[in-house]
Design a protein around this motif. Structure first.
Motif, PDB file in Angstrom:
ATOM      1  N   HIS A 157       0.807  -1.224   0.000  1.00 11.35           N
ATOM      2  CA  HIS A 157       0.000   0.000   0.000  1.00 11.35           C
ATOM      3  C   HIS A 157       0.840   1.273   0.000  1.00 11.35           C
ATOM      4  O   HIS A 157       0.331   2.350   0.296  1.00 11.35           O
ATOM      5  CB  HIS A 157      -1.006  -0.043   1.152  1.00 11.35           C
ATOM      6  CG  HIS A 157      -1.994  -1.162   0.974  1.00 11.35           C
ATOM      7  ND1 HIS A 157      -3.168  -1.002   0.266  1.00 11.35           N
ATOM      8  CD2 HIS A 157      -1.919  -2.467   1.322  1.00 11.35           C
ATOM      9  CE1 HIS A 157      -3.799  -2.177   0.230  1.00 11.35           C
ATOM     10  NE2 HIS A 157      -3.061  -3.076   0.853  1.00 11.35           N
ATOM     11  N   CYS A 173      -7.383  -0.098  -5.446  1.00 10.41           N
ATOM     12  CA  CYS A 173      -7.394  -0.305  -3.997  1.00 10.41           C
ATOM     13  C   CYS A 173      -8.607   0.418  -3.390  1.00 10.41           C
ATOM     14  O   CYS A 173      -8.774   1.618  -3.595  1.00 10.41           O
ATOM     15  CB  CYS A 173      -6.106   0.202  -3.352  1.00 10.41           C
ATOM     16  SG  CYS A 173      -6.160   0.050  -1.548  1.00 10.41           S
ATOM     17  N   HIS A 176      -7.084   3.241  -1.082  1.00 15.27           N
ATOM     18  CA  HIS A 176      -6.167   4.281  -1.558  1.00 15.27           C
ATOM     19  C   HIS A 176      -6.244   4.570  -3.052  1.00 15.27           C
ATOM     20  O   HIS A 176      -5.595   5.496  -3.519  1.00 15.27           O
ATOM     21  CB  HIS A 176      -4.710   3.905  -1.235  1.00 15.27           C
ATOM     22  CG  HIS A 176      -4.532   3.375   0.140  1.00 15.27           C
ATOM     23  ND1 HIS A 176      -4.164   2.069   0.396  1.00 15.27           N
ATOM     24  CD2 HIS A 176      -4.714   3.956   1.341  1.00 15.27           C
ATOM     25  CE1 HIS A 176      -4.126   1.875   1.698  1.00 15.27           C
ATOM     26  NE2 HIS A 176      -4.454   2.991   2.297  1.00 15.27           N
ATOM     27  N   CYS A 179      -2.417   3.232  -4.834  1.00 17.85           N
ATOM     28  CA  CYS A 179      -1.218   2.686  -4.176  1.00 17.85           C
ATOM     29  C   CYS A 179      -0.643   1.609  -5.106  1.00 17.85           C
ATOM     30  O   CYS A 179      -1.226   1.314  -6.155  1.00 17.85           O
ATOM     31  CB  CYS A 179      -1.560   2.121  -2.803  1.00 17.85           C
ATOM     32  SG  CYS A 179      -2.704   0.728  -2.873  1.00 17.85           S
TER      33      CYS A 179
HETATM   34 ZN    ZN Z   1      -3.942   0.516  -0.924  1.00 15.96          ZN
END
Ligand code: ZN
Length: 296
Positions: A157, A173, A176, A179
């Motif tokens: 991540h 993700c 995020h 990432c």
């Molecule tokens: Zn992530």
């Protein structure tokens, strides 16, 4: 011969093994990951049906998990995006069903430990094992100890530079977006290119981008931890044409800043596939069980 159970708990399947080591495998099976109750009852029933007395069972699990033996939730899968598995007492369920000591760590730390005992990290004390598949994760050892900390590292991540003009894909993700897992995991490849990554030919532009992103992440790990070797496993890395491309990108990005033969003329021996092939995780779980018994 003392036998151990090994469980590699994954988001799509549980790999289970009864073994004394990589050359003494007695039985092996795969159980699809469904609900915790169904999956764990099938896993423990398989070990019982094997009828081999086990000195201990080791588990390497998808996560996030609680790997701290002094915590009340040791051996739990905690905040996973797989909602039905949140707050599952994985180690406890296996311990109660099989009545044996249970060792527990992340899937990638288990795989790293397997590689340390029997594979591509023998003789090293600071190295990483990175998996690139359904997700991206990293484990390893530093100064001879498996990497833990507050919980455990989440190397999948980290953020890497993302040129939105060259690659407008937002990432997959759920936490995020872009990432490294969001940009370069198997599901990211599938979503960006609209086809199963296994069907993308080696000359497809997908792989140039993939090698670039993975190299950007690896350079971060090299700069932070100074590993003596990086092992790359997982489904995406079975495309072995990625290795020379990633090595070349890593060298370009480092730009001869870190002066060591491992990162220069010996890079083929620095970024490597697992010595145990697809069995790093499940044999690593056996190694965790062995370590637990020798510590008791
Ligand atoms: Zn992530």
């Amino acid at each position: 011969m003392r036998l151990y159970g090994g469980i590699e708990a994954g988001g799509t399947k549980f790999n289970c093994i009864v073994a004394a080591g990589p050359d003494q495998v007695i039985a092996e099976t795969r159980v699809p990951t469904t609900t915790p109750e169904e999956t764990l009852s099938r896993v423990t029933a398989w070990f019982q049906a094997c009828q081999h007395p086990l000195a201990a069972v080791g588990i390497g699990s998808f996560g996030p998990v609680d790997p701290n033996p002094s915590s009340p939730t040791f051996g739990y899968i905690t905040s996973t995006p797989k909602l039905s598995w949140q707050n599952t007492d994985l180690a406890g369920a296996v311990r109660r069903a099989l009545n044996v000591p249970v060792a527990f760590d992340t899937d990638v730390n288990a795989a790293a430990f397997g590689e340390y005992c029997w594979g591509a990290a023998r003789g090293l004390d600071t190295f990483l094992y990175i998996t690139v598949g359904t997700g991206i994760g990293g484990g390893g050892m530093v100064a001879g100890r498996r990497l833990h900390g507050l919980l455990h590292p989440e190397m999948g991540h980290v953020r890497v530079p993302h040129d939105w003009q060259a690659d407008p894909f937002p990432g997959v993700c759920p936490f995020h977006g872009d990432c490294i897992e969001g940009l370069a995991s198997g599901p990211a490849l599938q979503a960006r290119w609209g086809q199963d990554p296994a069907t993308l030919p080696p000359n497809h532009p997908a792989w140039e981008l993939e090698a670039r992103y993975l190299a950007l992440a690896l350079v971060n790990y090299v700069c932070v931890l100074s590993p003596q070797r990086i092992i790359l496993g997982g489904g995406v890395m079975t495309n072995d044409f990625l290795f020379p491309r990633i090595r070349q990108e890593v060298q370009q990005l480092l730009n001869s800043y870190i002066v060591h033969p491992a990162l220069l003329e010996q890079i083929d021996n620095y970024i490597v596939p697992p010595g145990l092939g697809e069995r790093s995780g499940v044999l690593g779980a056996v190694a965790l069980a062995q370590e637990l018994v020798s510590a008791i």
